[in-house]
Design an enzyme around this catalytic site. Sequence first.
Site, short mmCIF file in Angstrom:
data_model
loop_
_atom_site.label_atom_id
_atom_site.label_comp_id
_atom_site.label_asym_id
_atom_site.label_seq_id
_atom_site.Cartn_x
_atom_site.Cartn_y
_atom_site.Cartn_z
N GLU A 122 -2.78 5.08 -2.47
CA GLU A 122 -3.55 5.94 -1.57
C GLU A 122 -3.85 7.22 -2.33
O GLU A 122 -3.07 8.16 -2.35
CB GLU A 122 -2.80 6.27 -0.28
CG GLU A 122 -3.68 7.07 0.68
CD GLU A 122 -2.91 7.98 1.62
OE1 GLU A 122 -3.50 8.46 2.60
OE2 GLU A 122 -1.72 8.23 1.36
N ASP A 166 1.80 4.97 0.23
CA ASP A 166 1.30 6.18 0.87
C ASP A 166 1.42 7.38 -0.06
O ASP A 166 2.40 7.54 -0.79
CB ASP A 166 2.10 6.42 2.15
CG ASP A 166 1.37 7.26 3.16
OD1 ASP A 166 0.20 6.95 3.46
OD2 ASP A 166 1.96 8.23 3.65
N HIS A 183 -6.98 5.40 9.45
CA HIS A 183 -6.12 6.11 10.40
C HIS A 183 -6.04 7.60 10.10
O HIS A 183 -5.55 8.37 10.93
CB HIS A 183 -4.72 5.51 10.37
CG HIS A 183 -4.07 5.60 9.02
ND1 HIS A 183 -4.46 4.82 7.95
CD2 HIS A 183 -3.08 6.40 8.56
CE1 HIS A 183 -3.72 5.13 6.89
NE2 HIS A 183 -2.89 6.09 7.23
N ASP A 184 -6.52 8.03 8.94
CA ASP A 184 -6.40 9.43 8.53
C ASP A 184 -7.68 10.24 8.71
O ASP A 184 -7.69 11.44 8.40
CB ASP A 184 -5.97 9.51 7.06
CG ASP A 184 -4.48 9.28 6.88
OD1 ASP A 184 -3.70 9.65 7.78
OD2 ASP A 184 -4.07 8.73 5.84
N ARG A 214 0.89 -1.17 0.00
CA ARG A 214 0.00 0.00 0.00
C ARG A 214 0.92 1.21 0.00
O ARG A 214 1.71 1.40 0.91
CB ARG A 214 -0.92 -0.03 1.22
CG ARG A 214 -1.86 1.18 1.34
CD ARG A 214 -1.29 2.17 2.29
NE ARG A 214 -2.21 3.23 2.64
CZ ARG A 214 -1.84 4.34 3.28
NH1 ARG A 214 -0.58 4.52 3.65
NH2 ARG A 214 -2.72 5.25 3.57
N ARG A 225 -6.65 6.37 16.79
CA ARG A 225 -5.72 5.23 16.84
C ARG A 225 -5.61 4.62 18.24
O ARG A 225 -4.61 4.00 18.57
CB ARG A 225 -4.34 5.68 16.36
CG ARG A 225 -4.34 6.34 15.00
CD ARG A 225 -2.93 6.51 14.47
NE ARG A 225 -2.87 7.36 13.30
CZ ARG A 225 -1.92 7.28 12.36
NH1 ARG A 225 -0.98 6.37 12.47
NH2 ARG A 225 -1.93 8.10 11.32
N ASP A 228 -7.03 11.84 13.94
CA ASP A 228 -5.69 11.41 14.32
C ASP A 228 -5.06 12.39 15.33
O ASP A 228 -5.09 13.60 15.11
CB ASP A 228 -4.85 11.37 13.02
CG ASP A 228 -3.48 10.76 13.20
OD1 ASP A 228 -3.21 10.24 14.29
OD2 ASP A 228 -2.70 10.83 12.24
#
Length: 336
Positions: free
Chosen positions: A96, A59, A180-181, A57, A284, A280
Site C-alpha cells: 500500500e 498496510d 476504504h480510504d 496486502r 464503508r 471513511d
Amino acid sequence: IIRADGTYDGWWGYDSLPVIQSLNGSELNVTSWADYIIENENSIARSWIEKGSSGWRLDVSPEVSMDFWQDLRSFIKGADKGDLLWPNGEPIILAENWGDATNDFLSGAFDSTMNYRFREAAIEFVIDEVTQSKYNDTGLTAEETWNPSDAATVNTELMTYFEKYPKESSYTLMNLLGSHDVPRILGVLGYLEVDRPVYPATVNDIAADLSFTVGDHEIVYLEDLVTSGLVDQTTLTNYINARNEKARERFMLASVLQMTYPGSPTIYYGDEVGMSGYHDPDNRRQFNWTLATPQNSVLNFITRLATIRNNNLVLQTGDFMPLSAENGSDVYVYGR
C-alpha cells in the site's frame, strides 16, 4: 515498547495497532516479533497462506523497514519458503504505497502496489471543472482538490510510472478508482444523495450554479433548500438528476480507462452498482442490494466492460501504445 504503566504507542493513536520498535533501523531486528510474524514454521504470514489465502496486502508498507518485507517474501515465496503449501497458487505480495513504488519493486519485496496514482489521473481526466472532495468536519475545507486535465497530461501521468516500473509490476498494478480510504468515486465526481446530510461547501456550489444566496439559512439536507424558499422543487430535482447523470457518465468513462489500461483493475464493492458516500467511515456502508437490478445502467456497463476484458487476453497482457495525446484535447487514444 510497553511502558511501566502498561501503555504503549499505537499507530496514529489506535491502541489496537501497537507500534513495533525499530532496532537499529529495522523491525526485523526484534527477533521475537520477526519469528512470530514471518519466520516460524507456524508464523502468521505462513499459516494463513497454508489455510488458503491468496497473498498479503501490507498496510502502509513504506512505514516499515524494507528488509522486513524482503524477509517476509523470502519465507512466503523465496529461498526460505521450505515446504510451505500454496493451496491457491503462488501468493501475491501487495504494497500500500500512495506514492512512487519504484523501490518496492526494485527491492524484490513486492509484486504490486495499490495504484492511487491511477485514481488521481483518471479523476482529473474525466472532470470538466475544479472539484473538491474529502471535506473536514466543518464541511468547508477539502483535503482533495481535482483540476481538469487533458489528454497530454493524463498520458504523462500514466506513462511516467508505466515506463519507470518493471514491466511485470506495471501489468499487475492494482488500478483503483475507490477504496476504504477515500470517498466513493461517484461522490468525488459530483453525485448528490437526497437522503444524506450535505456539506456546506456543496451547498455553496449548488447556490452558485442555481444563482441564489444561502444567507443565514441552515441547510442540512438538500430538501432544506426548498423548504427555506431558496429554490423550487422542480428546479432542484432537475439539477440533482442532471448532476447525478453526469457523475455516472464520468464514472463509466473512467472505468473504460481502468478496464483497458495495463494492470489489475480493482472495483471497490458497491461502486459497480452506483453506491455513493463521503470519506471513511461513510464509504464503508453495507452493500445496497436494492441497486443490484437488471435495470441498473451502471452495473450493466461495468459488467460489459469486465466481460470484454476477460474475453480478450490482449487487454490483460498486450502491449500498450499511446497513439494520440495532444495538449488541450479531451480525446486520449491508445492501442493494445
